[in-house]
Design a protein around this motif. Structure first.
Motif, PDB file in Angstrom:
ATOM      1  N   ASP A 241       0.805  -1.055  -0.077  1.00  0.00           N
ATOM      2  CA  ASP A 241       0.204   0.028  -0.110  1.00  0.00           C
ATOM      3  C   ASP A 241       0.639   1.279   0.125  1.00  0.00           C
ATOM      4  N   ALA A 242       1.964   1.257   0.808  1.00  0.00           N
ATOM      5  CA  ALA A 242       2.779   2.256   0.966  1.00  0.00           C
ATOM      6  C   ALA A 242       4.154   2.065  -0.130  1.00  0.00           C
ATOM      7  N   LEU A 243       4.929   3.018  -0.272  1.00  0.00           N
ATOM      8  CA  LEU A 243       6.187   3.000  -1.102  1.00  0.00           C
ATOM      9  C   LEU A 243       6.936   1.868  -0.312  1.00  0.00           C
ATOM     10  N   ARG A 244       7.522   0.721  -0.935  1.00  0.00           N
ATOM     11  CA  ARG A 244       8.237  -0.269  -0.556  1.00  0.00           C
ATOM     12  C   ARG A 244       9.174  -0.956  -1.319  1.00  0.00           C
ATOM     13  N   TYR A 245      10.361  -1.353  -0.994  1.00  0.00           N
ATOM     14  CA  TYR A 245      11.357  -1.926  -1.549  1.00  0.00           C
ATOM     15  C   TYR A 245      11.685  -3.171  -0.923  1.00  0.00           C
ATOM     16  N   VAL A 246      12.296  -4.219  -1.992  1.00  0.00           N
ATOM     17  CA  VAL A 246      13.135  -5.235  -1.445  1.00  0.00           C
ATOM     18  C   VAL A 246      14.583  -5.037  -1.530  1.00  0.00           C
ATOM     19  N   HIS A 247      15.423  -5.266  -0.592  1.00  0.00           N
ATOM     20  CA  HIS A 247      16.876  -4.978  -0.704  1.00  0.00           C
ATOM     21  C   HIS A 247      17.662  -6.326  -0.899  1.00  0.00           C
ATOM     22  N   LEU A 248      18.335  -6.590  -1.820  1.00  0.00           N
ATOM     23  CA  LEU A 248      18.939  -7.764  -2.283  1.00  0.00           C
ATOM     24  C   LEU A 248      20.504  -7.728  -2.147  1.00  0.00           C
TER      25      LEU A 248
END
Length: 408
Positions: A241-248
């Motif tokens: 729903d909000a701005l979100r990222y996965v960090h790899l």
């Protein structure tokens, strides 16, 4: 005049820092049809590639050492005739799963094909020092030096640009899909979850994102982003729903053998589906394990090891332990599901072939190659010795010989 010049320079620096941003992945509006995107079932199989012989290969991490060992294995498979000499064993490779340093050969072979891989990969990757090139790219170029000061652009983003420009030449997952089999699965680690993250459209479905326009080089950068030396690589999660990222980060942290996807496909994924459909007569797993055994210098002094040594040795010990567990699990699954020791006469014959420097017969050579550092730069002579060792290990493998006897 000087004040105005300095002010203009300052404004330019702020503008560059503010504009520097990694390339974001793109949203994929739901629903996500299975006929689209980089999935095993969407890849065409060459006429020489048959489901009756299903070959899964995994390339482990280990920097250039891993790349050289993988190159030697591919070279040997490409010169191993089967089917009365009408094709080679490499023609039957269906899946390549890789992590960290093994991501480079897996991606290059998938993107450019066998001949280009054999002709070019040495010069484009193995005999270079990509770590130093990334460093110089960031420090000697004022523009790049300013860019990596941005919170939205880091050392791994710079490395991904280097790989795009000089190795993968702008290729994306759409290009990889057009090449057809083998299905190349590059594995990274989700930093927040501590779990494996594979670059497939199935995984990107969970992000509400398309993989097709993602540069292959960016996936390789994520798979090989060893903590501290390189920085996490970010991808947007469009389902939140909000701005979100996965960090790899480096895939070797949770799956250094690159075996996780293969095991999953074997137990309940695409490999299991083909087996249960009765299409597979011979099932092959080739595990290329570029583990090393650095000299034990920690116990030679009362001084506490430095932070980098603690991180490196601690992670290596944990990684090797998980790799051993995975290898044992694969052999056990093969034994219970159609291998030589199985009573399952209706299933496919299962062959597990390991390529491991620890199996070299000559003690001095074995210890020398096992002590080769995990780095982005090795001397050409060491690279050549590792390539030769890979072919020799296959030639000496009883499991490999049993496979060839069956296929011939």
């Amino acid at each position: 005049m000087r004040r105005s010049t300095g002010l203009a320079l300052g404004i330019a620096v702020v503008a560059v820092v503010g504009c520097a941003h990694f390339p974001e992945n793109h949203a994929l509006p739901p629903p996500y049809p299975a006929r689209m995107g980089y999935r095993f079932d969407n890849l065409r199989a060459d006429v020489a590639n048959t489901d009756s012989v299903l070959v899964c290969v995994s390339f482990s991490g280990g920097g250039v050492r891993a790349g050289a060992l993988a190159y030697g294995v591919v070279q040997r498979l490409a010169t191993t005739p089967i089917a009365g000499g009408r094709k080679t064993l490499l023609d039957e490779v269906d899946i390549i799963s890789a992590a960290s340093g093994g991501a480079f050969p897996a991606a290059y072979l998938g993107v450019f094909g066998v001949q280009a891989f054999l002709d070019e990969f040495r010069e484009r990757v193995l005999v270079r020092d990509l770590g130093m090139e990334t460093l110089w790219r960031g420090t000697l170029c004022p523009y790049n030096f300013v860019r990596i000061c941005s919170p939205w652009f880091n050392r791994s983003d710079l490395a991904a640009e280097l790989y795009t420009d000089t190795i993968f030449r702008g290729r994306t997952y759409a290009d990889l899909q057009r090449r057809g089999r083998p299905f190349v699965v590059l594995n990274a680690t989700d930093l927040a979850q501590g779990t494996r993250f594979e670059f497939t459209q199935d995984r990107f479905d969970a992000l509400g994102s398309s993989l097709s326009r993602v540069p292959v080089a960016r996936a390789v950068a994520a798979s090989s982003a060893f903590p501290v030396l390189l920085t996490p690589v970010a991808f947007r999660d469009f389902t939140a729903d909000a701005l979100r990222y996965v960090h790899l980060v480096d895939g070797g942290l949770v799956d250094n053998l690159g075996l996780g996807y293969v095991l999953e496909a074997y137990r309940r994924g695409v490999v299991r589906g083909l087996v249960e459909a009765g299409k597979v007569e011979t099932l092959v797993f080739i595990v290329v394990n570029a583990r090393n055994r650095p000299p034990d210098e920690m116990g030679g002094s009362a001084r506490a090891p430095g932070a980098i040594d603690v991180l490196s040795w601690g992670l290596s010990a944990a990684i090797d332990g998980r790799a051993d567990d995975q290898g044992e699990l694969l052999i056990d699954l093969a034994r219970r599901n159609g291998g030589a020791a199985s009573d399952n006469v209706n299933g496919p014959r299962v062959h597990v072939i390991e390529v491991d420097l620890a199996d070299l017969p000559d003690l001095e050579r074995r210890e020398r190659l096992l002590s080769v550092a995990t780095t982005f730069g090795l001397k050409p002579a060491v690279v050549e010795e590792l390539i030769a060792a890979a072919g020799e290990l296959l030639d000496r493998s009883d499991a490999f010989e049993r496979l060839l006897d069956e296929l011939r």
